[in-house]
Design an enzyme around this catalytic site. Structure first.
Site, PDB file in Angstrom:
ATOM      1  N   LEU A 174       7.424  68.528 -21.445  1.00  0.00           N
ATOM      2  CA  LEU A 174       6.449  68.065 -20.458  1.00  0.00           C
ATOM      3  C   LEU A 174       7.115  67.344 -19.294  1.00  0.00           C
ATOM      4  O   LEU A 174       6.869  67.658 -18.126  1.00  0.00           O
ATOM      5  CB  LEU A 174       5.432  67.137 -21.134  1.00  0.00           C
ATOM      6  CG  LEU A 174       4.391  66.497 -20.211  1.00  0.00           C
ATOM      7  CD1 LEU A 174       3.467  67.561 -19.640  1.00  0.00           C
ATOM      8  CD2 LEU A 174       3.583  65.442 -20.968  1.00  0.00           C
ATOM      9  N   ALA A 175       7.953  66.351 -19.580  1.00  0.00           N
ATOM     10  CA  ALA A 175       8.569  65.575 -18.509  1.00  0.00           C
ATOM     11  C   ALA A 175       9.427  66.463 -17.617  1.00  0.00           C
ATOM     12  O   ALA A 175       9.415  66.323 -16.386  1.00  0.00           O
ATOM     13  CB  ALA A 175       9.406  64.438 -19.088  1.00  0.00           C
ATOM     14  N   ASP A 176      10.182  67.367 -18.215  1.00  0.00           N
ATOM     15  CA  ASP A 176      11.009  68.287 -17.431  1.00  0.00           C
ATOM     16  C   ASP A 176      10.157  69.151 -16.507  1.00  0.00           C
ATOM     17  O   ASP A 176      10.500  69.359 -15.336  1.00  0.00           O
ATOM     18  CB  ASP A 176      11.806  69.198 -18.368  1.00  0.00           C
ATOM     19  CG  ASP A 176      12.934  68.481 -19.067  1.00  0.00           C
ATOM     20  OD1 ASP A 176      14.072  68.575 -18.598  1.00  0.00           O
ATOM     21  OD2 ASP A 176      12.667  67.826 -20.085  1.00  0.00           O
ATOM     22  N   SER A 177       9.065  69.670 -17.047  1.00  0.00           N
ATOM     23  CA  SER A 177       8.227  70.584 -16.269  1.00  0.00           C
ATOM     24  C   SER A 177       7.571  69.870 -15.094  1.00  0.00           C
ATOM     25  O   SER A 177       7.496  70.417 -13.980  1.00  0.00           O
ATOM     26  CB  SER A 177       7.165  71.213 -17.177  1.00  0.00           C
ATOM     27  OG  SER A 177       7.763  71.925 -18.237  1.00  0.00           O
ATOM     28  N   ALA A 180      10.097  69.257 -12.466  1.00  0.00           N
ATOM     29  CA  ALA A 180      10.384  70.485 -11.728  1.00  0.00           C
ATOM     30  C   ALA A 180       9.320  70.761 -10.676  1.00  0.00           C
ATOM     31  O   ALA A 180       9.644  71.208  -9.567  1.00  0.00           O
ATOM     32  CB  ALA A 180      10.483  71.656 -12.702  1.00  0.00           C
TER      33      ALA A 180
END
Length: 404
Positions: A174-177, A180
């Protein structure tokens, strides 16, 4: 495709060099590639991007990689070696790169002598995206950064899960997405400023922590103004009823009576019009105060009926209701099929693969999945020989040295 040129995507002509690892950095490049940018994926010769080793595989082929590797050309290059650094600068210069993305620990590119100044000298107007766990500055700068840590430190995990249970983490990046998405937005703003405003390129500092913190809604302002610290409350928020409810046939539905009119219609279709004027449930604040009893009443009504009956009755009454679907349901959902939300991609090894389609949907310049995820180093010859002019002997020498 654009109305004037059906073969040209809106970001055609944009060159992106993706040195990102795992999810956030590479996903920024994927989003740009979906709309036509030429994305050159730079991977270490020893194993490539770690996403090639994450998640479930079929016949040794990573499946999540299909999402992050699409619309990219893969080359191998050891950036930690002096020859690799020199070759990288040649690549940036030869392609006149518009965007360079890296997601190593802060200071790594500088240690490799790939400073912002050198990259900007290689391609004037380049936009440099630095992705890290906690940003390029600050006391946490040197910490290893993964989305899981950001999900913990952003306040997200603290409010996820039942009130009497432990903090919860999402079962996907979640945090990565989210980082991004912010990164893709940021680079488009930077490119607009460069191309329309007549300015140069700039550097973008994208952390995994801050975007998720920013999406946690009113938590900070409520603490600042009221001293309220958000805690885990399960599925409950500032409106009621709003929860998941089990049906008679062991399915689950979600009901969101977020407005007074919807709550009124819900009580009416339930055959409980007296609840409309009941002092415990007559307004949303009162419903929230008495949510346990209200959920018991609504849950009992739902539990006497099948999923299909509940959804039909509530939709006819104008009540916000939806089934809780799993991926089996979604893969064959009529609405998603109608909207083209799921695309089928042809992969040379996996065959036909269903994946989420390109988003957002644009009426005049939609994106497209033009190629499946590349094999490691698949485009070495195409980039190094055709674009940079290396000879076969030079290529072989670089391979022997472990540079490519």
């Amino acid at each position: 495709m654009t109305a004037g040129d059906p073969g040209r995507l809106p970001l055609s002509g944009l060159t992106v060099i993706d040195c990102g690892m795992v999810v956030a950095g590479p996903m920024i490049a994927t989003l740009l590639g979906d709309f036509g940018a030429d994305v050159i994926k730079v991977e270490n010769p020893q194993g490539g991007d770690q996403m090639r080793n994450f998640g479930r595989q079929r016949d040794g082929l990573p499946l999540h990689w299909q999402l992050l590797g699409r619309n990219k050309r893969s080359i191998t290059l050891a950036l930690s070696k002096k020859a690799g650094q020199d070759l990288f600068l040649r690549l940036v210069e030869a392609t006149r790169a518009d965007v360079v993305i890296e997601s190593f620990r802060p200071g790594t590119f500088e240690k490799w002598n790939l400073t912002d100044d050198r990259l900007c000298a290689a391609s004037s107007g380049v936009c440099l995206i630095h992705v890290s766990g906690f940003g390029q500055t600050g006391p946490y700068r040197e910490r290893p950064g993964f989305g899981t840590l950001a999900e913990a430190m952003s306040g997200f995990a603290n409010v996820m899960g039942p009130a009497d249970g432990p903090p919860s983490l999402p079962p996907f990046p979640l945090a990565d997405s989210i980082a991004a998405l912010y990164g893709a937005l940021g680079v488009m703003i930077a490119l607009y400023h460069r191309d329309v405003g007549g300015a140069g390129g700039q550097c973008l500092d994208v952390s995994l922590l801050e975007p998720l913190f920013a999406l946690l809604g009113p938590h900070l302002v409520e603490y600042d103004q009221l001293g309220v610290v958000a805690v885990r409350s399960g599925n409950r928020t500032g409106s009621a009823p709003r929860n998941t409810y089990a049906t008679r046939d062991d399915r689950w539905v979600v009901i969101a009576a977020s407005t007074q009119s919807i709550a009124t219609r819900l009580f009416q279709v339930m055959g409980r019009p007296e609840l409309i004027d009941d002092p415990r449930f007559s307004t949303n604040p009162r419903r929230v105060q008495n949510v346990e009893e209200l959920d018991r009443i609504v849950g009992a009504w739902v539990g006497e009926r099948s999923e299909a009956d509940v959804i039909e009755l509530l939709l006819e009454a104008g009540v916000a209701v939806a089934p809780i679907l799993d991926v089996r349901d979604l893969a064959d959902d009529a609405h998603l099929r109608h909207r083209g939300t799921i695309a089928t991609v042809s992969d040379p090894d996996l065959g036909e693969v269903r994946v989420p389609n390109v988003l957002p949907s644009l009426s005049e310049t939609p994106g497209a999945i033009r190629s499946s995820a590349p094999r490691l180093g698949q485009h070495n010859r195409e980039i190094y020989q055709d674009a940079l002019g290396l000879s076969e002997d030079e290529m072989e020498a670089l391979r022997q040295e472990g540079v490519i």
